[in-house]
Write a protein that holds these residues in place. Sequence first.
Motif, short mmCIF file in Angstrom:
data_model
loop_
_atom_site.label_atom_id
_atom_site.label_comp_id
_atom_site.label_asym_id
_atom_site.label_seq_id
_atom_site.Cartn_x
_atom_site.Cartn_y
_atom_site.Cartn_z
N SER A 163 -6.87 7.68 26.18
CA SER A 163 -6.07 6.53 25.75
C SER A 163 -5.87 5.54 26.90
CB SER A 163 -4.72 6.99 25.19
OG SER A 163 -3.99 7.70 26.16
N TRP A 164 -5.79 6.06 28.13
CA TRP A 164 -5.69 5.20 29.32
C TRP A 164 -6.91 4.30 29.40
CZ3 TRP A 164 -2.91 6.19 34.37
CH2 TRP A 164 -3.39 5.40 35.41
N LEU A 165 -8.10 4.88 29.33
CA LEU A 165 -9.33 4.11 29.49
C LEU A 165 -9.44 3.02 28.43
CD1 LEU A 165 -11.79 7.05 30.28
CD2 LEU A 165 -10.69 5.49 31.90
N LEU A 166 -9.04 3.34 27.21
CA LEU A 166 -9.10 2.34 26.13
C LEU A 166 -8.07 1.24 26.33
CD1 LEU A 166 -9.48 4.81 23.13
CD2 LEU A 166 -11.27 3.34 24.08
N ARG A 167 -6.93 1.60 26.84
CA ARG A 167 -5.81 0.67 26.94
C ARG A 167 -6.05 -0.45 27.94
NH1 ARG A 167 0.29 2.60 28.80
NH2 ARG A 167 1.27 0.53 28.86
N TYR A 168 -6.78 -0.16 29.03
CA TYR A 168 -6.84 -1.13 30.13
C TYR A 168 -8.14 -1.92 30.18
CZ TYR A 168 -2.54 1.08 31.52
OH TYR A 168 -1.25 1.55 31.52
N GLN A 169 -8.86 -1.97 29.07
CA GLN A 169 -10.02 -2.85 29.01
C GLN A 169 -9.55 -4.30 29.01
OE1 GLN A 169 -12.51 -2.84 25.41
NE2 GLN A 169 -14.31 -2.68 26.73
N MET A 170 -10.23 -5.14 29.78
CA MET A 170 -9.87 -6.55 29.90
C MET A 170 -10.60 -7.36 28.83
SD MET A 170 -9.89 -6.71 34.09
CE MET A 170 -8.60 -7.94 34.35
N PRO A 171 -10.23 -8.62 28.62
CA PRO A 171 -10.81 -9.40 27.52
C PRO A 171 -12.33 -9.55 27.57
CG PRO A 171 -8.81 -10.45 28.28
CD PRO A 171 -9.09 -9.33 29.24
N ASP A 172 -12.93 -9.47 28.76
CA ASP A 172 -14.39 -9.61 28.84
C ASP A 172 -15.11 -8.29 28.68
OD1 ASP A 172 -13.82 -8.37 31.25
OD2 ASP A 172 -15.04 -9.73 32.47
N ILE A 182 -16.23 7.10 27.50
CA ILE A 182 -16.01 6.86 26.08
C ILE A 182 -17.31 7.02 25.30
CG2 ILE A 182 -15.21 5.17 24.38
CD1 ILE A 182 -13.01 6.31 26.19
N LEU A 183 -18.43 6.76 25.94
CA LEU A 183 -19.74 6.88 25.31
C LEU A 183 -20.15 8.33 25.05
CD1 LEU A 183 -22.13 5.07 24.40
CD2 LEU A 183 -23.03 5.25 26.72
N LEU A 184 -19.46 9.29 25.66
CA LEU A 184 -19.87 10.69 25.54
C LEU A 184 -19.84 11.18 24.10
CD1 LEU A 184 -18.19 12.53 28.56
CD2 LEU A 184 -20.60 11.97 28.25
N HIS A 185 -18.86 10.77 23.32
CA HIS A 185 -18.78 11.24 21.94
C HIS A 185 -19.94 10.69 21.11
CE1 HIS A 185 -14.22 12.36 21.84
NE2 HIS A 185 -14.87 12.94 22.82
N THR A 186 -20.20 11.32 19.99
CA THR A 186 -21.24 10.83 19.09
C THR A 186 -20.66 9.68 18.27
OG1 THR A 186 -20.62 12.32 17.29
CG2 THR A 186 -22.20 13.15 18.92
N PRO A 187 -21.51 8.79 17.76
CA PRO A 187 -21.00 7.67 16.95
C PRO A 187 -20.14 8.11 15.78
CG PRO A 187 -23.26 7.24 17.60
CD PRO A 187 -22.94 8.65 18.06
N ARG A 188 -20.43 9.27 15.19
CA ARG A 188 -19.60 9.74 14.07
C ARG A 188 -18.18 10.05 14.50
NH1 ARG A 188 -23.18 13.86 10.28
NH2 ARG A 188 -24.72 12.32 9.56
N GLN A 189 -18.01 10.39 15.78
CA GLN A 189 -16.68 10.72 16.31
C GLN A 189 -15.90 9.49 16.76
OE1 GLN A 189 -18.37 13.46 19.29
NE2 GLN A 189 -17.06 15.06 18.45
N TRP A 190 -16.59 8.37 16.94
CA TRP A 190 -15.91 7.19 17.47
C TRP A 190 -14.88 6.67 16.48
CZ3 TRP A 190 -20.97 4.17 18.97
CH2 TRP A 190 -21.52 4.75 20.12
N THR A 191 -13.71 6.34 16.99
CA THR A 191 -12.74 5.60 16.19
C THR A 191 -13.14 4.12 16.22
OG1 THR A 191 -11.31 5.15 18.08
CG2 THR A 191 -10.93 7.23 16.87
N ALA A 192 -12.49 3.34 15.38
CA ALA A 192 -12.77 1.90 15.39
C ALA A 192 -12.44 1.30 16.75
CB ALA A 192 -11.96 1.21 14.29
N GLU A 193 -11.36 1.80 17.37
CA GLU A 193 -10.97 1.31 18.70
C GLU A 193 -12.04 1.65 19.74
OE1 GLU A 193 -7.16 1.54 21.79
OE2 GLU A 193 -7.44 3.10 20.27
N GLU A 194 -12.58 2.86 19.68
CA GLU A 194 -13.61 3.27 20.64
C GLU A 194 -14.90 2.49 20.42
OE1 GLU A 194 -11.90 7.84 21.02
OE2 GLU A 194 -13.56 7.38 19.67
N ARG A 195 -15.26 2.28 19.17
CA ARG A 195 -16.48 1.50 18.89
C ARG A 195 -16.35 0.09 19.43
NH1 ARG A 195 -20.69 2.50 15.59
NH2 ARG A 195 -19.64 4.35 14.77
#
Length: 318
Positions: A117-126, A156-169
């Motif tokens: 959740s940390w890694l997803l949270r701190y992505q910048m706009p670009d 975040i790329l480690l999971h398979t596409p089927r496991q990705w949430t919309a946020e991760e995708r």
Amino acid sequence: MIPENELHASLRYLESDEALESLAADAYWPKWDSPWWQMRLLHELGETKLIPKAAIRAHVEALDRMPVKFFPIEPGELPDGVDPFRGTPCHCQLGTVYQVLSAWGVDVDRELPWIRSWLLRYQMPDGGLNCDSDAYLVKNEVPSSMVGTISAFEAILLHTPRQWTAEERAFLERGAQFLIERRLVLGSSTRRNAAERASAELWPQLCFPRFYFYDVLRGLSALLAWSEKVGQPPPEAALEVASTLRARFPDGDVRIGRQPFVGNTRGRDANGVWERRPAAQFPLLVSVSEAGRVSPFLSREWAQAEARIAALSAKHGP
């Protein structure tokens, strides 16, 4: 391929009371010879499973004990008594940690759910991230960092596409576009992160091990892995970098170009005060990182990148 004496020396160290005491004191510091760096090197050598269970468990416990599980950005967010630079983790640290623990067999999302959740949270706009907390307070530009981005993207790329949430995708889509817009080779065009433009001049010089450092083959591998998972042809930026690497290493033998971990770092003195001092190394690191030598590990990664490009191009056309 891997020098056995040095390999066994690292494994013995990771099983030792000294290593466990080091992890009990700090999950990450000091660089570059404490347990975390030896575990990371074993991972990059393709020998993650050799890491002793005791070291892995001690590392998980040390991370779980961290008092700050968020990235302090705003003034006053950091609790009193916590070092602002070394008292909390950063994006590149957690991205590499996530990969090593996952490859060993730890269910990181269950045991340390705050990391993903940390890694997803701190992505910048670009689409990038930056381990400099002040970069998030800058107005009128987005001073993201390749080093701060790449390991988070890989994790975040480690999971398979089927496991990705919309946020991760969405995170991965933005991250891939960040790498593409940077052509895998360009430093930040911002004022705040102007120093990265000088760093970028070294990115074509490949390094091993990388730890959290960036080079163009690392970026290429990550972008191709994303293309493969989302079912897209290799981006033009990837093909350009591959063409450059092909010209430099026509026989497929990839030579190490630099040692970014050499130099000074910071560590605690006997009284617990942080000080500048020469960065330490250990025998296995010395034996596999010599600049100018052919690296079988980088050569293997380059061969895998070539195979991915060929497969993606055959599937999607030129």
